[in-house]
Design a protein around this motif. Sequence first.
Motif, PDB file in Angstrom:
ATOM      1  N   ALA A  37       7.826  -0.722   3.483  1.00 58.43           N
ATOM      2  CA  ALA A  37       7.476  -0.044   2.097  1.00 58.43           C
ATOM      3  C   ALA A  37       5.936   0.528   3.186  1.00 58.43           C
ATOM      4  N   VAL A  38       5.391   0.105   3.244  1.00 59.62           N
ATOM      5  CA  VAL A  38       3.946   0.465   3.535  1.00 59.62           C
ATOM      6  C   VAL A  38       4.345   1.948   4.709  1.00 59.62           C
ATOM      7  N   ALA A  85       5.580   2.252  -6.201  1.00 59.15           N
ATOM      8  CA  ALA A  85       5.653   3.272  -5.369  1.00 59.15           C
ATOM      9  C   ALA A  85       6.968   4.048  -6.088  1.00 59.15           C
ATOM     10  N   ARG A  86       7.968   4.284  -7.500  1.00 59.76           N
ATOM     11  CA  ARG A  86       8.804   4.303  -8.129  1.00 59.76           C
ATOM     12  C   ARG A  86       7.965   5.209  -9.264  1.00 59.76           C
ATOM     13  N   ARG A  87       6.505   5.288  -9.085  1.00 56.84           N
ATOM     14  CA  ARG A  87       5.874   6.232 -10.191  1.00 56.84           C
ATOM     15  C   ARG A  87       5.565   7.041  -9.271  1.00 56.84           C
ATOM     16  N   GLY A  88       5.840   7.045  -7.996  1.00 57.55           N
ATOM     17  CA  GLY A  88       4.822   8.056  -7.411  1.00 57.55           C
ATOM     18  C   GLY A  88       3.166   7.602  -7.356  1.00 57.55           C
ATOM     19  N   ARG A  89       2.809   6.448  -7.061  1.00 62.11           N
ATOM     20  CA  ARG A  89       1.517   6.306  -7.146  1.00 62.11           C
ATOM     21  C   ARG A  89       1.142   5.403  -5.510  1.00 62.11           C
ATOM     22  N   ASP A  90       1.158   6.099  -4.655  1.00 61.60           N
ATOM     23  CA  ASP A  90       2.353   5.724  -3.530  1.00 61.60           C
ATOM     24  C   ASP A  90       0.321   5.244  -2.936  1.00 61.60           C
ATOM     25  N   ALA A 138       4.689  -4.331  -6.600  1.00 62.93           N
ATOM     26  CA  ALA A 138       4.336  -2.952  -5.551  1.00 62.93           C
ATOM     27  C   ALA A 138       5.343  -2.230  -5.518  1.00 62.93           C
ATOM     28  N   ASP A 139       6.476  -2.592  -6.037  1.00 63.71           N
ATOM     29  CA  ASP A 139       8.155  -1.093  -5.688  1.00 63.71           C
ATOM     30  C   ASP A 139       8.260  -0.467  -6.624  1.00 63.71           C
ATOM     31  N   LEU A 140       7.013  -1.304  -8.200  1.00 64.40           N
ATOM     32  CA  LEU A 140       7.501   0.052  -9.373  1.00 64.40           C
ATOM     33  C   LEU A 140       6.366   0.132  -9.478  1.00 64.40           C
ATOM     34  N   ALA A 155       0.661   1.915  -4.439  1.00 62.35           N
ATOM     35  CA  ALA A 155       1.633   1.078  -3.808  1.00 62.35           C
ATOM     36  C   ALA A 155       2.221   0.481  -2.274  1.00 62.35           C
ATOM     37  N   ALA A 156       0.726   1.026  -1.370  1.00 63.11           N
ATOM     38  CA  ALA A 156       0.729   0.888   0.209  1.00 63.11           C
ATOM     39  C   ALA A 156      -0.104  -0.156  -0.217  1.00 63.11           C
ATOM     40  N   ARG A 157      -1.181  -0.239  -0.412  1.00 65.24           N
ATOM     41  CA  ARG A 157      -2.494  -1.662  -1.277  1.00 65.24           C
ATOM     42  C   ARG A 157      -1.699  -2.468  -1.867  1.00 65.24           C
ATOM     43  N   ALA A 158      -0.553  -1.974  -2.527  1.00 64.66           N
ATOM     44  CA  ALA A 158       0.082  -3.664  -2.978  1.00 64.66           C
ATOM     45  C   ALA A 158       1.114  -4.716  -2.151  1.00 64.66           C
TER      46      ALA A 158
END
Length: 163
Positions: free
Chosen positions: A78-79, A47-52, A43-45, A55-58
């Motif tokens: 983080a969400v 977010a770091r890749r800008g797939r917000d 999930a953090d990865l 990432a929020a869903r993950a």
Amino acid sequence: KGLEALIGGPTIRNAVNDALDLSDTIAKGLEVSEAYLRGYADADLLARRGRDEAAARAFEAFAAGAPRGPLAARALMAVAELKSGLGRWAEAAAVCRRVAREYRESAMAPEARMRAAVLFEERLGQFQEAVRDYEALMADYPGSPQVEEARQRLRRLQARIRG
């Protein structure tokens, strides 16, 4: 200069912050599976890749899969951060309040209260809701580092409300 910029840059700071954050889990000797840590890292990865959105869903799925896990509150924060970045401030504030309510004993709870209050004050213009969260932060976590800032913000906000 190049090495200095790299060492002092945001990527290194993020890595150091992540290491410090996760060291708490390790220091407490909590037994967590590799799959559990991988779920958070995946999930953090995102977010770091800008797939917000992804990432929020993950992060939400991660927290739902192990709501009492040592990283659940951190995943929900983080969400909230991701939703805030997407301009979904009411959703972000709701997640922050959830963390404060469901993870009262977590180190994340005072920060969750503060973030909710700031979102209500600065982004949503819901001043009474902000007052509620500032007051709850001061009452529930009197020793928290956020208390002084909450007190100052509350005073300014109350003066603004009185007009």
